[in-house]
Scaffold this motif. Structure first.
Motif, short mmCIF file in Angstrom:
data_model
loop_
_atom_site.label_atom_id
_atom_site.label_comp_id
_atom_site.label_asym_id
_atom_site.label_seq_id
_atom_site.Cartn_x
_atom_site.Cartn_y
_atom_site.Cartn_z
N LEU A 519 2.96 23.36 -6.65
CA LEU A 519 3.56 22.14 -7.18
C LEU A 519 2.46 21.27 -7.76
O LEU A 519 1.47 20.97 -7.10
N ILE A 520 2.64 20.85 -9.00
CA ILE A 520 1.68 19.97 -9.69
C ILE A 520 2.34 18.61 -9.86
O ILE A 520 3.42 18.51 -10.44
N LEU A 521 1.68 17.60 -9.31
CA LEU A 521 2.16 16.22 -9.41
C LEU A 521 1.32 15.51 -10.48
O LEU A 521 0.12 15.33 -10.32
N ILE A 522 1.96 15.11 -11.56
CA ILE A 522 1.27 14.48 -12.69
C ILE A 522 1.65 13.00 -12.69
O ILE A 522 2.82 12.65 -12.73
N CYS A 523 0.61 12.14 -12.64
CA CYS A 523 0.82 10.70 -12.66
C CYS A 523 0.27 10.15 -13.96
O CYS A 523 -0.90 10.37 -14.30
N ASN A 524 1.09 9.44 -14.70
CA ASN A 524 0.71 8.94 -16.02
C ASN A 524 1.10 7.47 -16.14
O ASN A 524 2.18 7.07 -15.70
N VAL A 525 0.18 6.65 -16.68
CA VAL A 525 0.47 5.24 -16.94
C VAL A 525 0.56 5.04 -18.44
O VAL A 525 -0.25 5.58 -19.20
N PRO A 526 1.53 4.27 -18.90
CA PRO A 526 1.69 4.10 -20.36
C PRO A 526 0.60 3.23 -20.98
O PRO A 526 0.32 3.36 -22.16
N SER A 527 0.00 2.33 -20.18
CA SER A 527 -1.02 1.44 -20.72
C SER A 527 -1.96 1.04 -19.60
O SER A 527 -1.60 1.09 -18.42
N GLY A 528 -3.15 0.61 -19.95
CA GLY A 528 -4.14 0.18 -18.97
C GLY A 528 -5.52 0.69 -19.32
O GLY A 528 -5.68 1.69 -20.03
N THR A 529 -6.52 -0.01 -18.82
CA THR A 529 -7.92 0.31 -19.14
C THR A 529 -8.52 1.18 -18.05
O THR A 529 -8.47 0.81 -16.87
N PRO A 530 -9.07 2.35 -18.42
CA PRO A 530 -9.78 3.16 -17.44
C PRO A 530 -11.10 2.48 -17.07
O PRO A 530 -11.53 1.56 -17.79
N PRO A 531 -11.78 2.94 -16.01
CA PRO A 531 -11.36 4.01 -15.11
C PRO A 531 -10.19 3.59 -14.23
O PRO A 531 -10.07 2.44 -13.85
N ILE A 532 -9.34 4.57 -13.95
CA ILE A 532 -8.13 4.34 -13.17
C ILE A 532 -8.19 5.23 -11.94
O ILE A 532 -8.52 6.42 -12.03
N THR A 533 -7.87 4.67 -10.83
CA THR A 533 -7.81 5.42 -9.58
C THR A 533 -6.35 5.76 -9.29
O THR A 533 -5.51 4.86 -9.18
N PHE A 534 -6.07 7.06 -9.21
CA PHE A 534 -4.72 7.52 -8.92
C PHE A 534 -4.65 7.98 -7.46
O PHE A 534 -5.57 8.64 -6.95
N LYS A 535 -3.56 7.62 -6.83
CA LYS A 535 -3.33 8.02 -5.44
C LYS A 535 -1.92 8.61 -5.34
O LYS A 535 -0.98 8.06 -5.92
N TRP A 536 -1.81 9.73 -4.60
CA TRP A 536 -0.53 10.39 -4.42
C TRP A 536 -0.11 10.29 -2.95
O TRP A 536 -0.95 10.43 -2.04
N TYR A 537 1.19 10.08 -2.74
CA TYR A 537 1.72 9.90 -1.39
C TYR A 537 2.96 10.77 -1.22
O TYR A 537 3.70 11.05 -2.18
N TRP A 538 3.18 11.15 0.01
CA TRP A 538 4.39 11.91 0.39
C TRP A 538 5.07 11.16 1.53
O TRP A 538 4.42 10.70 2.46
N ASP A 539 6.36 11.05 1.42
CA ASP A 539 7.12 10.27 2.40
C ASP A 539 8.39 11.03 2.73
O ASP A 539 9.19 11.36 1.84
N SER A 540 8.55 11.37 4.00
CA SER A 540 9.79 12.01 4.46
C SER A 540 10.42 11.11 5.51
O SER A 540 9.89 10.06 5.86
N SER A 541 11.53 11.55 6.01
CA SER A 541 12.25 10.73 7.00
C SER A 541 11.48 10.61 8.30
O SER A 541 11.69 9.67 9.07
N SER A 542 10.59 11.56 8.57
CA SER A 542 9.90 11.56 9.85
C SER A 542 8.43 11.18 9.76
O SER A 542 7.83 10.79 10.76
N SER A 543 7.82 11.27 8.59
CA SER A 543 6.39 10.97 8.50
C SER A 543 6.04 10.55 7.08
O SER A 543 6.86 10.68 6.15
N LYS A 544 4.81 10.04 6.95
CA LYS A 544 4.30 9.59 5.66
C LYS A 544 2.83 9.98 5.60
O LYS A 544 2.14 9.91 6.60
#
Length: 753
Positions: A519-544
């Motif tokens: 699974l590839i998770l692609i995060c894209n912002v339409p505008s903004g000045t780099p450098p940009i720090t991207f963070k990915w999160y997973w959230d289920s009913s039992s844990s995060k």
């Protein structure tokens, strides 16, 4: 004890002991039978009385005692303001304490105390107030004295008692006060003013919590005769002179003996002293102007004479000026020294001027108080000028010359980060002499102005921009001279654009994620000045969980999950952060599906199970149909018992069971002829319990003999039966383990004899 003595002695001793016991018992009873019920204090005639009234303080006690008890001894005491006045013993329950001719000092708080046989009681506090004081009386020992002599003054409070404070006044001004416990007090006073002096006095009686003043006394007049002595002060040649003139001051005492000490004083300085006379002389200067005083002191009496001396300036104190008042490096400075006020025109040409720098005379370009210099570090310093004439010299006030440094080309910068649509600060900085005026321009328009006066002060301007290219429209100008100003370069700064809301996409799409897949998770912002720090999160009913963090110089980034599990189902979202802001994407819900190969395997297993069930169903259906057809054919002709038994044996079934189901067993033979040994061998085999055995039996059905019919044609009916035998349990149904296949062939060979 009594038994070892003679009878008479024993009787006497016993009687004495009984008497002592009786007395002890009686004393105990008396001590226990006395009670002080009440104790009161009162004033007669009243608690508020006038001066000279006779007042009686009454203490009355209410006492209870047993019958037959003799009159007790009453121990009374009286206290005034917590101080004991009197103590007495009495046989009466009432005690009177007299105060004859009461005075103000008798006012206060009184209390009565009583003690009987070890028991005591106190009354409530009662206040007595006596009003009215005697008018103060003043006496003087002499009604006329000479100036400087002392007079004895006595102030009396006739008939009063207590603690006093006496006050003495001269012409209604208090000059002395003293404390005394006596009703009169005397002091020695030296009267300073000649002529009649009015003397009065009064007193105050001090009580426990207050003071009561008396009426003021009558006046006593004491006449002070002036001393026959005087002083004379003279100034020559006159009391108005010019600088450089000589003058003298003379002070003389006019008295019979002329032996008194005389002082010549100016301000706070004693210029000279002498016996009967003193002189002082000087060459006049402006500092000699002022008041001169001649003073003589006799027995504390002062005689003075004062005169004012005025010394006019020969020429005024010079003034040093510079032109221009403020000079920048490289400018010419002109210094000029001049005395503006000259008493005599003839002196004007005699005055000589000199200019000094840092205490040293300047010889270059210095002509009678005029000089020029070029502004710069070498010309900076403290300057004064000196004017001289007729041995009089005067120095001008100091002026400080500090050459100014023109403001340098200012530097323009930002104080902090520049973020679109948010306030930021622009700083302008230049080197030069303060104060410096800074002006901020945007597209040649003045935005702000600020003047910096202190070295630690900064020129900061708050503004904002909405587009990146607008940052270059700003520039600033610095100016500390009315003639010159300098401007900076356009502002250059890194502009940070806030991030837009990120979008999270997945490969594969959320509905096609299977177990074991990537699974590839692609995060894209339409505008903004780099450098940009991207963070990915997973959230289920039992844990995060926080999955990954990546900082890139691009507007998108991705995170790969190599192996997806069913437990990885849930919501996924990403967050983007740059110096301007941090934003989060909408969550994407992922349901991890079963792997394809597991689906195929489950489908194959299911298909095989279905096919097996179909085959079982077909086989059972065919077996049942063949069994019905075989039963039909066998029932055409009755079979011999022997044939029935033989078929039953070959089929592995009991004959009674076959008869029960209506099947007639007929004799059969194998299609292929077998030897007798094989037949006996086959017949001797018992059904195997280890697995199903298949037997094929050919049954020849003889045609019934009907005399009316034509003999049968040649032919045979062949029945093939496939018997799958299984172990039989007598308790089970006999048909549970048997599957039969039967095939009927109507072209059977003719019977063989």
């Amino acid at each position: 004890m009594c038994e070892h003595q003679r009878p008479s002695h024993r009787i006497g001793t016993c009687c004495l002991l009984c008497l002592l016991l009786l007395l002890l018992f009686t004393c105990q009873r008396v001590k226990a039978d006395v009670s002080i019920d009440d104790l009161r204090l009162s004033f007669h005639p009243s608690p508020n009385v006038q001066r000279d009234t006779n007042v009686t303080i009454k203490c009355h006690a209410s006492v209870s005692r047993s019958s037959g008890f003799s009159s007790p001894q009453y121990a009374f005491s009286i206290k005034k303001d917590n101080k004991e006045l009197h103590r007495t013993l009495s046989t009466s329950n009432t005690y009177d304490y007299p105060i004859e001719a009461a005075r103000v000092s008798d006012s206060g708080s009184y209390q009565c105390f009583l003690s009987i046989e070890g028991k005591s009681r106190s009354s409530e506090r009662e206040k007595l107030k006596v009003t009215g004081t005697h008018k103060a009386v003043i006496r003087v020992d002499r009604s006329s004295i000479q100036e400087g002599d002392e007079v004895t003054v006595t102030c009396a409070a006739p008939g009063e008692r207590g603690s006093f404070i006496f006050f003495f006044y001269v012409d209604n001004k208090e000059v002395r006060n003293n404390e005394s416990s006596s009703e009169e007090y005397s002091v020695q006073l030296r009267l300073k003013h000649s002529g009649p002096n009015n003397l009065t006095c009064d007193y105050t009686i001090r009580l426990f919590s207050e003071s009561v003043p008396s009426a003021i006394s009558r006046q006593a007049i004491v006449v002070v005769r002036e001393i026959d002595i005087s002083v004379l002060l003279t100034i020559s040649p006159s009391m108005t002179i010019i600088e450089a003139d000589n003058f003298s001051v003379s002070c003389m005492v006019n008295s019979p003996n002329k032996s008194e000490s005389v002082l010549l004083i100016k301000g706070s300085n004693i210029l000279s002293t002498g016996k009967g006379k003193t002189d002082y002389g000087q060459t006049a200067g402006t500092g000699h102007s002022g008041e001169y005083m001649c003073k003589v002191e006799i027995n504390g009496v002062f005689k003075i004479d004062k005169k004012m001396l005025t010394v006019k300036e020969l020429f005024s104190r010079p003034t040093l000026t510079s032109s221009p008042p403020e000079a920048f490096e490289g400018d010419f400075i002109r210094l000029s020294c001049q005395s503006t006020n000259v008493s005599l025109e003839s002196i004007r040409k005699e005055i000589k001027y000199s200019i000094f720098k840092d205490g040293n005379r300047r010889s270059i370009n210095n002509e009678n108080g005029q000089m020029t210099a070029r502004a710069g570090p070498s010309a900076d310093g403290n300057y004064t000028c000196l004017a001289e004439a007729k041995l009089i010299s005067k120095e001008s006030p100091v002026i400080v010359i500090r050459s100014k440094v023109l403001a340098s080309k200012p530097e323009i910068s930002v104080k902090d980060k520049v973020i679109l649509d948010r306030p930021f600060q622009i700083q302008c900085k230049s080197n030069g002499t303060l104060p410096i005026k800074y002006t901020l321009f945007e597209d040649d328009k003045v935005v702000y102005e600020k003047t910096v006066h202190h070295p630690r002060e900064e020129a900061l301007f708050a503004t904002s921009i909405s587009r990146k290219e607008h940052i270059h429209k700003f520039l600033c100008r610095a100016q500390n001279s009315p003639r010159v100003h300098v401007s900076s370069q356009p502002l250059k700064a890194f502009v940070v654009e806030p991030l837009g809301k990120p979008l999270l996409t997945t490969l594969p799409v959320p509905d096609n994620v299977e177990e074991g897949s990537e699974l590839i998770l692609i995060c894209n912002v339409p505008s903004g000045t780099p450098p940009i720090t991207f963070k990915w999160y997973w959230d289920s009913s039992s844990s995060k969980a926080h999955l990954h963090t990546s900082t890139v110089n691009a507007n998108s980034s991705y995170h790969t999950i190599q192996w997806m599990e069913r437990m990885d189902s849930g919501e996924y979202f990403c967050e983007a952060v740059n110096p301007a802001n941090n934003v989060k994407s909408d969550p994407v819900t992922i349901h991890v599906k079963l792997a394809s190969w597991k689906k195929v395997l489950i489908g194959a297993i299911f298909l095989l199970v279905v096919i097996a069930l179909i085959l079982v169903f077909i086989v059972r259906c065919r077996a049942k149909r063949g069994k019905r057809e075989a039963a039909t054919e066998l029932s055409v002709k009755p079979a011999s018992p022997k044939s029935d038994d033989s078929l039953a044996v070959n089929m592995g079934l009991d004959t009674p069971f076959l008869n029960k189901v209506g099947v007639d067993i007929v004799p059969s033979v194998w299609t292929d002829r077998q030897s007798s040994s094989d037949s006996s061998s086959d017949r001797s085999r018992a059904p195997s319990h280890n697995g199903p055995d298949v037997e094929y039996t050919e049954v020849v059905h003889p045609q019934p003999l009907d005399p009316a019919r034509v003999p049968l044609k040649k032919g045979t009916d062949t029945v093939y039966s496939e018997l799958q035998t299984a172990p039989l349990d007598p308790s089970e149904h006999v048909d549970n383990g048997t599957v039969e296949y039967a095939e009927l062939n109507h072209d059977l060979p003719e019977p063989v004899d």
